[in-house]
Design a protein around this motif. Structure first.
Motif, PDB file in Angstrom:
ATOM      1  N   THR A 141      -0.755  -7.153 -16.553  1.00 36.33           N
ATOM      2  CA  THR A 141      -0.522  -6.004 -17.433  1.00 36.33           C
ATOM      3  C   THR A 141      -0.665  -6.466 -18.877  1.00 36.33           C
ATOM      4  OG1 THR A 141       1.011  -4.981 -15.869  1.00 36.33           O
ATOM      5  CG2 THR A 141       1.194  -4.293 -18.174  1.00 36.33           C
TER       6      THR A 141
ATOM      7  N   THR B 226       1.338  -5.980  -5.871  1.00 41.84           N
ATOM      8  CA  THR B 226       2.533  -6.682  -6.389  1.00 41.84           C
ATOM      9  C   THR B 226       3.759  -6.227  -5.603  1.00 41.84           C
ATOM     10  OG1 THR B 226       2.787  -5.015  -8.127  1.00 41.84           O
ATOM     11  CG2 THR B 226       1.570  -7.030  -8.691  1.00 41.84           C
TER      12      THR B 226
ATOM     13  N   ARG C 271      -2.550  -1.696 -16.675  1.00 47.52           N
ATOM     14  CA  ARG C 271      -2.894  -2.561 -15.534  1.00 47.52           C
ATOM     15  C   ARG C 271      -3.933  -1.870 -14.655  1.00 47.52           C
ATOM     16  NH1 ARG C 271      -1.695  -4.940 -10.426  1.00 47.52           N
ATOM     17  NH2 ARG C 271      -0.188  -3.571  -9.411  1.00 47.52           N
TER      18      ARG C 271
ATOM     19  N   PRO D  94      -2.978  -8.465 -10.705  1.00 45.99           N
ATOM     20  CA  PRO D  94      -1.589  -8.304 -11.158  1.00 45.99           C
ATOM     21  C   PRO D  94      -1.338  -8.735 -12.602  1.00 45.99           C
ATOM     22  CG  PRO D  94      -1.763 -10.220  -9.742  1.00 45.99           C
ATOM     23  CD  PRO D  94      -3.132  -9.617  -9.788  1.00 45.99           C
TER      24      PRO D  94
ATOM     25  N   PRO E  68      -4.820  -2.079 -10.892  1.00 44.62           N
ATOM     26  CA  PRO E  68      -4.399  -2.678  -9.623  1.00 44.62           C
ATOM     27  C   PRO E  68      -5.569  -2.905  -8.672  1.00 44.62           C
ATOM     28  CG  PRO E  68      -3.643  -0.399  -9.786  1.00 44.62           C
ATOM     29  CD  PRO E  68      -4.360  -0.698 -11.067  1.00 44.62           C
TER      30      PRO E  68
ATOM     31  N   GLU F 278       6.433  -8.415  -9.328  1.00 46.71           N
ATOM     32  CA  GLU F 278       5.714  -7.507 -10.213  1.00 46.71           C
ATOM     33  C   GLU F 278       4.677  -8.261 -11.053  1.00 46.71           C
ATOM     34  OE1 GLU F 278       8.860  -8.129 -10.102  1.00 46.71           O
ATOM     35  OE2 GLU F 278      10.054  -6.320  -9.825  1.00 46.71           O
ATOM     36  N   SER F 279       3.795  -7.481 -11.700  1.00 53.19           N
ATOM     37  CA  SER F 279       2.690  -8.058 -12.468  1.00 53.19           C
ATOM     38  C   SER F 279       3.177  -8.945 -13.617  1.00 53.19           C
ATOM     39  CB  SER F 279       1.835  -6.925 -13.048  1.00 53.19           C
ATOM     40  OG  SER F 279       2.608  -6.107 -13.911  1.00 53.19           O
TER      41      SER F 279
END
Ligand code: AMP
Ligand code: MG
Length: 337
Positions: free
Chosen positions: A95, A32, A118, A93, A120, A177-178
């Protein structure tokens, strides 16, 4: 403190993992953006993360694990739908906010009794989690409020002298970002922060996907944020960002009537033939925009931009994530023409 730049060779990843075990913090590439990694179970290490970023104490950190099967070690219960989502989207990606147990200290969860988990997919992040044997708390590795870093150089610029090391793993693939989700019911989730796992993709697994109101709208005074990060001004470069929604011709005449020194526009690749003013481009579709957006916001500062008119992205698919970051960078200033 000296901040060492590490390569992604296995020997250097061992060093990064050792820093994490010793309670130090390390800039780590993920798919991400770059994260600021620390042992999520070590209160002192997590405190250093908040200090290095200047992050408000009530803004929780996401905890990264090597495999979703470890989530049960840090939570009190995991609904079936979370396992279904993990089967489809982990590693990747996404959460998921779940009820935490006491192996995750309150400082990590920003005082909440839930924790974002999360898994990754980036091989460097994955390997460092495995080598350290710790759950790794890793917020974006930028100074709080500034655009997230998508290269080791961005991290160095924000964090040099404040953290033990940065691992250089090249540019981040997704660039935003996620996707953060909360589980609402047996078959229902709420998106708290949009990312590259889109509402449309989640719909393939869940019967209901709610897009939280705060993704596209400013919280009203006294309104409680489902996701604490929504409260803060975010992702903003020094330049004033103004989003403009409308057709290209209208955009051109709007910029023309507000033009001056140090005024830039951020436009789509396909616009540039026709565009007569100072500009940077940020891709030709939503995935490219996501990949480029934070890098461009930093480059606009480097170029000395004071004001930037941005052609608003679409709000479908990955576009929703790009729109969400830009509307925050713009302090919710959107012009519709
Ligand atoms: P960052 O660490 O910069 O990727 O930001 C993480 C964001 O995820 C935070 O700002 C929150 O908005 C969200 N988040 C993390 N943990 C939780 C949680 N337990 N509940 C709700 N939102 C969360
Ligand atoms: Mg962040």
């Amino acid at each position: 403190m000296d901040t060492v730049l590490l390569s992604d060779s296995i020997i250097e990843l061992e060093k990064a993992a050792e820093f994490i075990r010793d309670g130090e913090i390390v800039g780590i590439p993920t798919e991400t953006v770059y994260g600021l990694g620390a042992d999520a179970s070590n209160e002192d290490a997590v405190r250093k993360v908040f200090e290095a970023k200047g992050r408000p104490a009530d803004n929780p950190l996401i905890v990264h694990l090597a495999d979703f099967s470890q989530a049960k070690d840090f939570t009190t219960s995991i609904p079936d739908i979370a396992y279904k989502l993990a089967d489809r989207f982990c590693p990747g990606p996404l959460t998921m906010v779940l009820p935490k147990n006491d192996r995750i200290p309150m400082i990590t969860s920003g005082g909440l009794d839930t924790v974002g988990i999360r898994v990754p997919s980036h091989p460097v992040m994955h390997r460092i989690i495995e080598l350290s044997g710790r759950p790794i708390a890793a917020p974006s590795a930028n100074t709080s409020g500034y655009p997230s870093p998508t290269s080791a150089e961005h991290v160095m610029r924000d964090m040099k002298g404040k953290i033990a090391a940065v691992v250089d793993g090249g540019c981040s693939e997704f660039g935003v970002e996620s996707t953060v989700i909360a589980i609402e019911g047996e078959n229902s989730v709420r998106i708290l922060r949009p990312g590259c796992i889109t509402a449309e993709m989640l719909k393939e697994v869940c019967s209901e996907v709610i897009i939280d109101h705060a993704i596209l709208h400013e919280l009203e005074a006294g309104q409680k944020a489902a996701s604490p990060g929504m409260k803060y001004k975010h992702y903003s470069p020094k330049a004033d960002i103004i989003m403009v929604e409308g057709e290209l011709d209208n955009f051109i005449s709007y910029v023309g009537s507000h033009y001056g020194d140090n005024v830039y526009s951020l436009i789509f690749d396909d616009d540039k033939e026709k565009f007569p003013y100072r500009y940077m481009t940020y891709g030709k579709n939503s995935s490219e925009q996501a990949h480029l957006i934070f890098q461009r916001l930093r480059e606009l500062d480097d170029a000395g931009a004071h004001r930037v008119y941005v052609r608003a992205p679409e709000t479908r698919g990955v576009g929703l994530a790009v729109y969400n970051r830009l509307i925050r960078a713009a302090g919710f200033e959107v012009i519709r023409i």
